[in-house]
Enzyme design. Structure first.
Site, PDB file in Angstrom:
ATOM      1  CB  SER A  54      -0.930   0.028   1.211  1.00 61.28           C
ATOM      2  OG  SER A  54      -1.968  -0.905   1.043  1.00 61.28           O
ATOM      3  CE  LYS A  56      -3.790   0.885  -1.242  1.00 65.34           C
ATOM      4  NZ  LYS A  56      -4.546   0.559  -0.020  1.00 65.34           N
ATOM      5  CE1 TYR A  93      -3.337  -0.719  -6.203  1.00 65.35           C
ATOM      6  CE2 TYR A  93      -3.732  -2.988  -5.544  1.00 65.35           C
ATOM      7  CZ  TYR A  93      -3.633  -1.654  -5.221  1.00 65.35           C
ATOM      8  OH  TYR A  93      -3.823  -1.238  -3.926  1.00 65.35           O
ATOM      9  CE1 TYR A 107      -3.719  -0.294   4.319  1.00 66.33           C
ATOM     10  CE2 TYR A 107      -2.381  -0.886   6.212  1.00 66.33           C
ATOM     11  CZ  TYR A 107      -2.592  -0.889   4.842  1.00 66.33           C
ATOM     12  OH  TYR A 107      -1.687  -1.491   4.028  1.00 66.33           O
ATOM     13  CB  VAL A 116      -0.255  -5.787   4.214  1.00 69.88           C
ATOM     14  CG1 VAL A 116      -1.564  -5.140   4.597  1.00 69.88           C
ATOM     15  CG2 VAL A 116      -0.156  -6.059   2.738  1.00 69.88           C
TER      16      VAL A 116
END
Lengths: 309, 309, 309, 309
Positions: free
Chosen positions: C65, C68, C193, C245, C263
Site C-alpha cells: 500500500s 499508493k 496494480y 488504514y 501490509v
C-alpha cells in the site's frame, strides 16, 4: 385438523420441551427475567369453538411484539391502508428488529415494515384517541374483544420496567420525529407503546385471537366481525413475511404459517380458514423467538402439513 | 506572517465575500435563520498580542460545532486521554456529522471521533461538575479564559431553539445510553450541550482561542498555560483530520491548517506556533461549512503558504 | 534532528522490537507469509544527504500500500488534480481499506480517497502509457528516481501470488467498472496494480523517497525537482489523513507525521522540511500496520517532538 | 378457478395493458432493449391440462431472474437443503437485488437469500456436472421437462450481451470467492449463469412450469413427479417472501401468491393446488417488475380471491 386430542398435543409439547434448555429468557427488559425457562404451553382454537391445549396453560405472559399485529389491525381500521403505508413500508428486512440503520440510509426515511420496532412505533402513533389513556383503552378493548375475554389487562410492572429501559425505542422515535414520521411527544408515545407490549394473557386467549385472524376477522362461534377481512388478510401477510424477526424467512420455509412472536416467549398463529394457535415458551433463541415454541410449530407443521406453500 | 495589514486582509475578504451568494444560512436551528448571508469577517491574532481584522468584526455568532474542540480539551483535562478515548474513537469518518449508522454497525458501539455529534455528546457527558449548571459554568469559564474575555456569554434564545428541535441529537444520545456510552439523563445532557453550542462571541474572541491552541495551550502575552501542550496538540490533530465535517479531507488538501467549523458560520483556525484565526460567514455550503470562510482560508493559505503539509 | 547517531537510533529499535511479538505477519498474500516477524529496521535520510539507520537494513520488502502514495503522485503529474479528484474523493473513512460498502451507498459511486484499495485502483487506472508494460515501466522508473536507485525492481513471485489471490480487488474493480469509474480490462489493471505493489526495496531506499516528499518534491543533494511541490503537498496530506488504514486518526494523535504503511510491514515517513523515514517490520497489528514500526515512530515522535500538530 | 374463458381473461389484459405506458423496458442488458414496451400476455395452466390465455402469447422472452427459482430447485435436488442453506440464507432483505453491502457487513459473509443475485450465483455454483456445458445442459433439460417442451432453448445473443456487461455480477462473484462461498472460475460461472438467464420461452411454457410448482412437483396430466414435494414447497416459499425483488412485501399484501419476476418482463406464478401462471410484459416499474404484469395479477387476485393469506 392437527391433534385430535390434548393427549396427542401433549406428546408434541413433551418432545419440543427438550429444546428449552438451548434457549435463554429475555433479559433486556428486567421484568421478563423472572420467567421460568422450562415452561411450554400451547392452545389450538378451532372454528367450532372447541379448543385443545397442553402444558401449563394457566401461565400468563405479556404480548410484547405480538401486539404489533394487533395495533396494525387497529391502525388500518382507524386510518386506512393508504395512510398507514405512506408512513410505514411493506418490505421485510435482513436487519435486526431494532435496527436504526435503514432509517438513515433510506431516502425518504421510512420504517421498512410494521413488524420491526420503528414501524410498530409509527403504527401505534397512528392509533386514534383523545389522550394516551383513551388510545390505550381502545387498544386494550380491541384485544379483549379479539380474545373474547374482558378480563385481559396489562402488567403495570412490565410496562414500567420496559418504559424505564427502552432507550433504543426512544432513539428510534426521536429519529422518526426528526424526519416527520411521528410528531407526538416521544415519552407519551413510549408510555402507550410499552403498555401495549405489556398486555397480559394466557395461551388460550392468544389462540382465540389467532382464530379471528384465521377466519378473516370474524369470531366464528358468534359470527361477529371484529375487523374487515382485508385487514385480517394484510396482518396475516406480514405475519408470514416479517413475523419472526430476522428468522422470518427460515420460519416460512420450515413451518409456513402466519405467526408472530414476542420476546416474552409468546407466539400467535393463524392458519387461514382452519384454526388459531397460542404458544408460550419463554426460553428464546438468539434471534428472540421462543426456541421450543418454534420446535413445536415445526413438528406440528410437518406432522399435519400446515405449510401454506 | 499573513497580511501585514488590515488593508491587505480586507482585500482578501472582499474577494472571498463574492462566494457568499452560493451558500445558504443554516435553517435547521430556527434561531440561526436570522443571520445575514452576506456577512463575512475575519480576525488574525498573533503571539505578540497584535491583531488584524477585516469585515464587520462586531457581529456575534454562536460556537455550535466549534465548541466540540473546546469541550474535548476540557474533557481531556478532566478525565485524561485514556479515559476519553475509551468512550470515543480517533478515526475520521466518511459519514455525515450527525450519522447514527456506525453506532449500530460498529461493535462495540462507539462514536468514531469527538468531532461528529455522537462523539461530541459523549465528550460533553464527561465534563465534570456537581450539576448541569456547574458543568456549564465550567465550560463557559474555560471559554472566557481562552478568549481572554470574561464577557463571553451564551444565547438563551439559540440554546432554547436548538434544545427544542434537536431530535436527532436525542436519538444519538438514547442510542448511546442503550450501549452504556453515556449514562446520565438525556434531557439534562441535551440542555448542557445546546447551551455549550450557544456560547456567543465575535471573530476576535475566536481568533484569540485559536491562538492559545496554536501556542500549545499557552496564552502568549501573559505566558499563562491554559491547557497542557499535549491537550492542545490532540485538539489540533482532530481539527485537521475531522474539523470540517465530511469535507475535512478536501480542506486538508486545499488549506492544510487545523481548523473547526460550526453551522453558525464560524471557523476557528490554529496555525501551529504562528497565529490564531477567527472567521464568521453564515452562508454555508451543502456540507455545513461557511462557504466564503473556506474560500478566504484557501486564498490565505495559497498566498502565505499556510499549509502544514 | 532526531537521533544524532545510529547508536541512539539502535536503542529505539531495540525498545520497539519488543512489540513484534504482539503482531502477525500478513497471510492473505501467500508470498508475504515467509517474512520473519521479529525483523525491524529503520533508516532516516536527511537533506544534507547523510543517513542514519538501525536494524537489519539490508532486508528487502515490497511496497504494497505504500505504492499508493507514489502512484497518486504520478497520476497527479499525468492528469492534474482536477481530473484525479473527479474520480476519487478526498475524504478519510471509518471503513476498512478494502471495504466496498460505500461504493454502493454513495451516490454517485466514488472511492472515498486514494489510500483505500478502491481509490488506489482507480488512481493506477489513470497512469498513462501505451500498454500495461509501458505504464508499469513508468511507475517503476518514477520509484527508482525517487529512491535514487536504478536497481529497484519488483518481485515477480509476490506479484504473481497477489495477482492470483486478490479476489477482493477484482470485486472492487468490477464494481467500479459497472459505475464507469474505471473502463479498462480488469485483469490488465490488476496485473499492473499487483506489480506496483510488488516493487521491492530496503528501508534506505524508502527513506530516500520519504525525503523527496519531505522536501516538497526536490531531491535535496542534487536539487533536482522530481515532482511539483503541489503534488508532494497533496500526497503528504493524504499520508496524514488516511495513511495508516483505519488507524490513521489515532496515528495522527500519537505520532503526527505524514506516513504510509503497507501490509508487507513497510512504513514511509516524510517529515516536512526535515527528513525522510523508511521502516520495515513485518509483524502487523490487527489493522494491518507494522506493530513495532508504529511503536518506533511513537517513541521517536515523543522523544524528538516530531508531531506537526 | 379464475377466468372461465379466454374472453374474460382478455378483458383483464386490456385493463392491465393501460399501465404499460408507466413502465420502461430494461436497458442495462443491451439485448433486452429491443422488447416492445406495450406487450402483455398471460397464460393460465390448470391441473386438468386445459390452458386459457390472452394477449400475444407467441412472444418469447428470456427467463432472467425467474431462472433463480428453477436452479434453486435443481440445487436442492443435487445437494440437499442442508448444504444449500449453509451457503445461502433464508431471509428476505430490504436491499436491492444486486446489493453487495450485506456480503461485507454480515459475518460470516453469506448471501441473504437465493433470490438476490449473490444468492442465485451461489446456487448456480452448486449445480452439479462435469463441465460448464454439462451443467448448462442439466439446467436446460430440467427447464424443458418442467415446461413439457423439449424445444425450449436459450438466446445466444442475450447470453452474450449479458455476459459482456455484467460487471456487477462479477463483483459479487469475486467478493464471494474471497469469502469461500464460491470457488470455481468466475468467468465460467458467469458463462453458465448468463446462459441460464437467457433461456427463452413463451408465457404458456412458463405457466406450465408454474403448474408443476403449484402441484408440489408433479406434472398433473402425466402424474410424473419432476421434483420432490419438499423442494417445490421451499421454492414457493421464497417466491412469496422474496419473489418480486424489494417489492416482495407489497406484492404479498396486494396479490398474495407465490410468484417470481425477471427483468425481461416475465412473471411466473404458482397458486398452490390450483394452477400455474405465465406472464410477459416487458415494461418494468422502477423496482424491475413488469408493471402491467403486476397490475394484471392484482386484478386477478382481487377478482378471484387468489391471496393465500
Amino acid at each position: 385438523m392437527p391433534c385430535q386430542s390434548s393427549e396427542k398435543l401433549n406428546e408434541v409439547v413433551i418432545e419440543a420441551k427438550k429444546f428449552t434448555k438451548y434457549g435463554k429468557v429475555a433479559d433486556y427488559i428486567p421484568a421478563l427475567k423472572k420467567a421460568n425457562p422450562n415452561d411450554l404451553s400451547v392452545a389450538i382454537y378451532q372454528p367450532d369453538g372447541t379448543c385443545i391445549s397442553a402444558g401449563d396453560i394457566k401461565k400468563k405472559f405479556t404480548l410484547q411484539s405480538i401486539s404489533k399485529v394487533i395495533t396494525l389491525a387497529l391502525a388500518l381500521i382507524d386510518c386506512g391502508e393508504k395512510f398507514v403505508f405512506k408512513k410505514v413500508g411493506y418490505e421485510p428486512t435482513g436487519d435486526p428488529f431494532n435496527s436504526i440503520v435503514k432509517l438513515e440510509l433510506n431516502n425518504p426515511s421510512k420504517p421498512l415494515n410494521p413488524m420491526i420496532n420503528a414501524g410498530a412505533l409509527a403504527v401505534t402513533h397512528m392509533i386514534k384517541g383523545h389522550s394516551i389513556e383513551d388510545r390505550f383503552i381502545r387498544i386494550l378493548t380491541f384485544v379483549q374483544e379479539l380474545a373474547g375475554n374482558s378480563n385481559v389487562a396489562y402488567s403495570q410492572e412490565v410496562a414500567k420496567s420496559e418504559f424505564e429501559s427502552s432507550f433504543l425505542n426512544r432513539s428510534l422515535c426521536y429519529f422518526m420525529k426528526q424526519h416527520g414520521i411521528i410528531n407526538e411527544d416521544v415519552e407519551e408515545l413510549l408510555d402507550l407503546y410499552t403498555k401495549q407490549c405489556a398486555i397480559e394473557m394466557d395461551c388460550l386467549d392468544l389462540a382465540r385471537i389467532g382464530l379471528v385472524f384465521a377466519m378473516n376477522g370474524v369470531e366464528p362461534t358468534t359470527k361477529k366481525r371484529i375487523m374487515p377481512a382485508e385487514v385480517a388478510r394484510i396482518c396475516k401477510t406480514f405475519m408470514v413475511t416479517c413475523g419472526m424477526y430476522n428468522a422470518s424467512g427460515e420460519f416460512a420455509v420450515r413451518v409456513g404459517i402466519p405467526a408472530k412472536s414476542g420476546v416474552s416467549g409468546g407466539i400467535i398463529g393463524a392458519i387461514p380458514h382452519r384454526f388459531g394457535l397460542g404458544i408460550f415458551g419463554p426460553a428464546l433463541d438468539e434471534k428472540g423467538n421462543s426456541i421450543a415454541g418454534l420446535k413445536l410449530l415445526e413438528i406440528l407443521s410437518t406432522k399435519y402439513s400446515l405449510s401454506m406453500f
